[in-house]
Design a protein around this motif. Structure first.
Motif, PDB file in Angstrom:
ATOM      1  N   THR A 149       0.856  -1.130   0.139  1.00 20.76           N
ATOM      2  CA  THR A 149      -0.114  -0.050   0.056  1.00 20.76           C
ATOM      3  C   THR A 149       0.836   1.262   0.139  1.00 20.76           C
ATOM      4  OG1 THR A 149      -1.680  -1.336   1.217  1.00 20.76           O
ATOM      5  CG2 THR A 149      -1.869   1.246   1.282  1.00 20.76           C
ATOM      6  N   ALA A 150       1.887   1.197   0.864  1.00 25.30           N
ATOM      7  CA  ALA A 150       2.829   2.446   0.914  1.00 25.30           C
ATOM      8  C   ALA A 150       3.540   2.661  -0.416  1.00 25.30           C
ATOM      9  CB  ALA A 150       3.925   2.201   1.991  1.00 25.30           C
ATOM     10  N   LYS A 151       3.809   1.487  -1.216  1.00 27.51           N
ATOM     11  CA  LYS A 151       4.537   1.777  -2.638  1.00 27.51           C
ATOM     12  C   LYS A 151       3.481   2.207  -3.642  1.00 27.51           C
ATOM     13  CE  LYS A 151       8.758  -0.027  -2.074  1.00 27.51           C
ATOM     14  NZ  LYS A 151       9.773   1.060  -2.449  1.00 27.51           N
ATOM     15  N   LEU A 152       2.294   1.829  -3.597  1.00 25.73           N
ATOM     16  CA  LEU A 152       1.371   2.292  -4.529  1.00 25.73           C
ATOM     17  C   LEU A 152       1.115   3.883  -4.127  1.00 25.73           C
ATOM     18  CD1 LEU A 152      -1.231  -0.574  -4.798  1.00 25.73           C
ATOM     19  CD2 LEU A 152       0.622  -0.031  -6.322  1.00 25.73           C
ATOM     20  N   THR A 153       0.835   3.970  -3.010  1.00 27.70           N
ATOM     21  CA  THR A 153       0.504   5.436  -2.531  1.00 27.70           C
ATOM     22  C   THR A 153       1.808   6.628  -3.264  1.00 27.70           C
ATOM     23  OG1 THR A 153      -0.670   4.721  -0.661  1.00 27.70           O
ATOM     24  CG2 THR A 153      -0.009   7.342  -0.793  1.00 27.70           C
ATOM     25  N   LYS A 154       2.971   5.963  -2.899  1.00 28.69           N
ATOM     26  CA  LYS A 154       4.184   6.712  -3.136  1.00 28.69           C
ATOM     27  C   LYS A 154       4.254   7.154  -4.917  1.00 28.69           C
ATOM     28  CE  LYS A 154       9.031   6.917  -2.266  1.00 28.69           C
ATOM     29  NZ  LYS A 154      10.063   6.461  -1.497  1.00 28.69           N
ATOM     30  N   LEU A 155       3.742   5.880  -5.349  1.00 28.93           N
ATOM     31  CA  LEU A 155       3.704   5.987  -6.870  1.00 28.93           C
ATOM     32  C   LEU A 155       2.450   6.852  -7.462  1.00 28.93           C
ATOM     33  CD1 LEU A 155       4.592   2.350  -8.008  1.00 28.93           C
ATOM     34  CD2 LEU A 155       6.092   4.530  -8.440  1.00 28.93           C
ATOM     35  N   GLY A 156       1.591   6.934  -6.631  1.00 31.25           N
ATOM     36  CA  GLY A 156       0.306   8.097  -6.865  1.00 31.25           C
ATOM     37  C   GLY A 156      -0.709   7.261  -7.551  1.00 31.25           C
ATOM     38  N   LEU A 175      -4.308   0.502 -21.608  1.00 27.32           N
ATOM     39  CA  LEU A 175      -4.445   0.553 -19.997  1.00 27.32           C
ATOM     40  C   LEU A 175      -4.025  -0.685 -19.551  1.00 27.32           C
ATOM     41  CD1 LEU A 175      -8.183   1.998 -20.378  1.00 27.32           C
ATOM     42  CD2 LEU A 175      -6.257   2.902 -19.003  1.00 27.32           C
ATOM     43  N   GLU A 176      -4.174  -1.921 -20.114  1.00 28.40           N
ATOM     44  CA  GLU A 176      -3.987  -3.208 -19.513  1.00 28.40           C
ATOM     45  C   GLU A 176      -2.372  -3.097 -19.311  1.00 28.40           C
ATOM     46  OE1 GLU A 176      -4.266  -7.611 -20.483  1.00 28.40           O
ATOM     47  OE2 GLU A 176      -6.066  -6.493 -20.590  1.00 28.40           O
ATOM     48  N   SER A 177      -1.587  -2.821 -20.144  1.00 25.25           N
ATOM     49  CA  SER A 177      -0.276  -2.795 -20.099  1.00 25.25           C
ATOM     50  C   SER A 177       0.508  -1.965 -19.010  1.00 25.25           C
ATOM     51  CB  SER A 177       0.408  -2.560 -21.391  1.00 25.25           C
ATOM     52  OG  SER A 177       0.231  -1.244 -21.864  1.00 25.25           O
ATOM     53  N   SER A 178      -0.191  -0.704 -18.788  1.00 23.27           N
ATOM     54  CA  SER A 178       0.084  -0.084 -17.793  1.00 23.27           C
ATOM     55  C   SER A 178      -0.200  -0.363 -16.521  1.00 23.27           C
ATOM     56  CB  SER A 178      -0.574   1.392 -18.234  1.00 23.27           C
ATOM     57  OG  SER A 178      -0.151   2.021 -19.469  1.00 23.27           O
ATOM     58  N   THR A 179      -1.273  -1.015 -16.726  1.00 20.92           N
ATOM     59  CA  THR A 179      -1.799  -1.567 -15.015  1.00 20.92           C
ATOM     60  C   THR A 179      -1.116  -2.790 -14.678  1.00 20.92           C
ATOM     61  OG1 THR A 179      -4.223  -0.989 -15.716  1.00 20.92           O
ATOM     62  CG2 THR A 179      -3.866  -2.635 -13.971  1.00 20.92           C
ATOM     63  N   MET A 180      -0.530  -3.765 -15.750  1.00 21.80           N
ATOM     64  CA  MET A 180       0.270  -4.723 -15.116  1.00 21.80           C
ATOM     65  C   MET A 180       1.692  -4.470 -14.533  1.00 21.80           C
ATOM     66  SD  MET A 180      -1.555  -7.230 -15.695  1.00 21.80           S
ATOM     67  CE  MET A 180      -2.909  -6.417 -14.989  1.00 21.80           C
ATOM     68  N   LYS A 181       1.948  -3.279 -14.694  1.00 24.95           N
ATOM     69  CA  LYS A 181       3.174  -2.715 -14.168  1.00 24.95           C
ATOM     70  C   LYS A 181       3.144  -2.576 -12.749  1.00 24.95           C
ATOM     71  CE  LYS A 181       4.787  -0.054 -18.157  1.00 24.95           C
ATOM     72  NZ  LYS A 181       5.155   1.459 -18.530  1.00 24.95           N
ATOM     73  N   PHE A 182       2.033  -2.597 -12.136  1.00 25.53           N
ATOM     74  CA  PHE A 182       1.609  -2.464 -10.703  1.00 25.53           C
ATOM     75  C   PHE A 182       0.892  -3.662 -10.071  1.00 25.53           C
ATOM     76  CE2 PHE A 182       1.564   1.513 -12.716  1.00 25.53           C
ATOM     77  CZ  PHE A 182       2.707   2.250 -12.497  1.00 25.53           C
ATOM     78  N   ILE A 183       1.458  -4.091  -8.951  1.00 23.16           N
ATOM     79  CA  ILE A 183       0.660  -5.166  -8.110  1.00 23.16           C
ATOM     80  C   ILE A 183       0.071  -4.560  -6.975  1.00 23.16           C
ATOM     81  CG2 ILE A 183       0.987  -7.525  -7.054  1.00 23.16           C
ATOM     82  CD1 ILE A 183       3.386  -8.204  -8.664  1.00 23.16           C
ATOM     83  N   SER A 184      -1.289  -4.839  -6.726  1.00 21.75           N
ATOM     84  CA  SER A 184      -1.944  -4.224  -5.690  1.00 21.75           C
ATOM     85  C   SER A 184      -1.648  -5.026  -4.496  1.00 21.75           C
ATOM     86  CB  SER A 184      -3.245  -4.279  -5.948  1.00 21.75           C
ATOM     87  OG  SER A 184      -3.904  -5.527  -5.850  1.00 21.75           O
ATOM     88  N   PRO A 185      -1.418  -4.555  -3.370  1.00 20.40           N
ATOM     89  CA  PRO A 185      -1.437  -5.193  -2.019  1.00 20.40           C
ATOM     90  C   PRO A 185      -2.297  -6.501  -1.866  1.00 20.40           C
ATOM     91  CG  PRO A 185      -1.599  -2.928  -1.478  1.00 20.40           C
ATOM     92  CD  PRO A 185      -2.146  -3.042  -2.761  1.00 20.40           C
ATOM     93  N   GLU A 186      -3.747  -6.361  -2.271  1.00 12.33           N
ATOM     94  CA  GLU A 186      -4.422  -7.694  -2.314  1.00 12.33           C
ATOM     95  C   GLU A 186      -3.807  -8.606  -3.368  1.00 12.33           C
ATOM     96  OE1 GLU A 186      -5.678  -4.639  -2.798  1.00 12.33           O
ATOM     97  OE2 GLU A 186      -7.285  -4.323  -1.193  1.00 12.33           O
TER      98      GLU A 186
END
Length: 358
Positions: free
Chosen positions: A119-126, A181-192
């Motif tokens: 969660t902290a990583k995702l928040t830091k990335l905006g 959109l999908e390729s951009s999303t796949m760069k990130f992994i949600s905490p869940e």
């Protein structure tokens, strides 16, 4: 019978040797089939399985995992760690329950740290993150297509969703495609998603430990025939439970080939675990005594830790996330909810019944 004779060496010799050897291949086939079926049903185009049947396998498997934890792991662990063959100190404290508790709390802390770090990583990335499980990769229902993307990408996706005629007149502004959109999303992994993958990995580890131990026991147990029949069903049903979890793995950023291979390999590893245990047991059948102090301690500790893994996974990852926090299930009809509950209770009841013989 005295404690000395109970703890003495038990040599099963060559009794039912041909059937014990055959059990390696029979259990390999049954366990692997049970684990692979949900994985292939969810990911292959040639295996067309009705959704109702797939849901039954998923919820039935959840019940199997929970019953395995209490009936097939925790209860034997308590017997093993209170064996009269052990030193008197082992009788003074419920070590099996304590180790199970330790396992549960350890897994909880690991998942909590993983979730907070992610969660902290995702928040830091905006990146927008919905802690109630509506963003991409969550256990529950998925949110809007743009959820989980950086703010700039979300804004661009919204802007580009306006009237196409007007967009066509904008020389420097093109519409973002679904693939972008999908390729951009796949760069990130949600905490869940990270916690989900970790939970399945922990579940596999706990099940593998248990499978190897029961394979070792089957190879040297004097009452082979009854135990053999029970373990065939046990490994098939437990494989079904594990496979139903493996079929839900999401690997953001991975290629389609890798995302398909990972759950298949995990299912195959489960399938060979018990046969490996049987093969090892056959190799040491003249010297290994499952009732000895050392064997009781090793089996008891491993079963206790594995029980904690399956208790936590079954109650939190399976029941809570599938029934309480899954928006699709929350909004489901009473009939579908009843179907899921009955499927889960069938798996739990049948696996608990098998504990009567093994």
């Amino acid at each position: 019978m005295s404690n000395a004779s109970e703890c003495g060496n038990i040599d099963s010799g060559n009794s039912f040797l041909s059937l014990r050897v055959a059990s390696v291949f029979i259990i390999l086939l049954c366990g692997t089939s049970g684990a692979l079926f949900p994985v292939l049903a969810a990911r292959s185009k040639w295996l067309h399985v009705p959704k109702g049947l797939f849901d039954f396998a998923k919820y039935f498997g959840s019940g199997v995992i929970i019953a395995t934890a209490f009936i097939h792991l925790l209860d034997p662990a308590m017997d093993e760690l209170s064996s009269p063959c052990l030193a008197p100190e082992w009788q003074e404290y419920p070590y099996a329950l304590a180790l199970c508790l330790l396992s549960i709390m350890s897994i909880f802390i690991v998942e909590l740290v993983t979730f907070r770090w992610g969660t902290a990583k995702l928040t830091k990335l905006g990146i927008h993150h919905d802690t109630h499980g509506h963003d991409i990769g969550s256990h529950a229902a998925h949110g809007p297509e743009g959820a989980g993307l950086p703010t700039s990408l979300q804004s661009k996706a919204v802007d580009d969703g306006s009237d196409e005629a007007e967009l066509g007149q904008r020389s420097g502004h093109s519409r973002i495609s679904h693939d972008d959109l999908e390729s951009s999303t796949m760069k990130f992994i949600s905490p869940e998603t990270a916690a989900h993958i970790l939970g399945i990995a922990i579940l596999e580890f706990g099940v593998l430990l248990h499978s190897i131990l029961i394979g070792l026991t089957l190879a040297v147990d004097p009452d082979f025939k009854v135990l053999f029949v029970v373990i065939i069903f046990h490994q098939t049903f437990e494989g079904l439970g594990l496979g139903s979890r493996l079929s839900t793995i999401e690997l953001p950023g991975a290629t389609r080939r890798l995302a398909t291979l990972v759950p298949i390999v995990a299912a195959l590893v489960y399938g060979i675990a018990t046969p490996v245990g049987i093969a090892v047991g056959l190799g040491i059948r003249h010297t290994y005594n499952p009732g000895s102090a050392t064997a009781s301690i090793v089996s008891g500790v491993m079963d206790s830790l594995s029980a904690g893994v399956l208790v936590y996974t079954g109650l939190v990852e399976l029941l809570a996330h599938e029934f309480l926090f899954n928006q699709e299930m929350v909004n489901a009809s009473n009939g579908r909810l009843a179907y899921a509950l009955v499927s889960m209770l069938c798996g739990c009841g049948i696996m608990a019944l098998l504990g009567r013989w093994a």
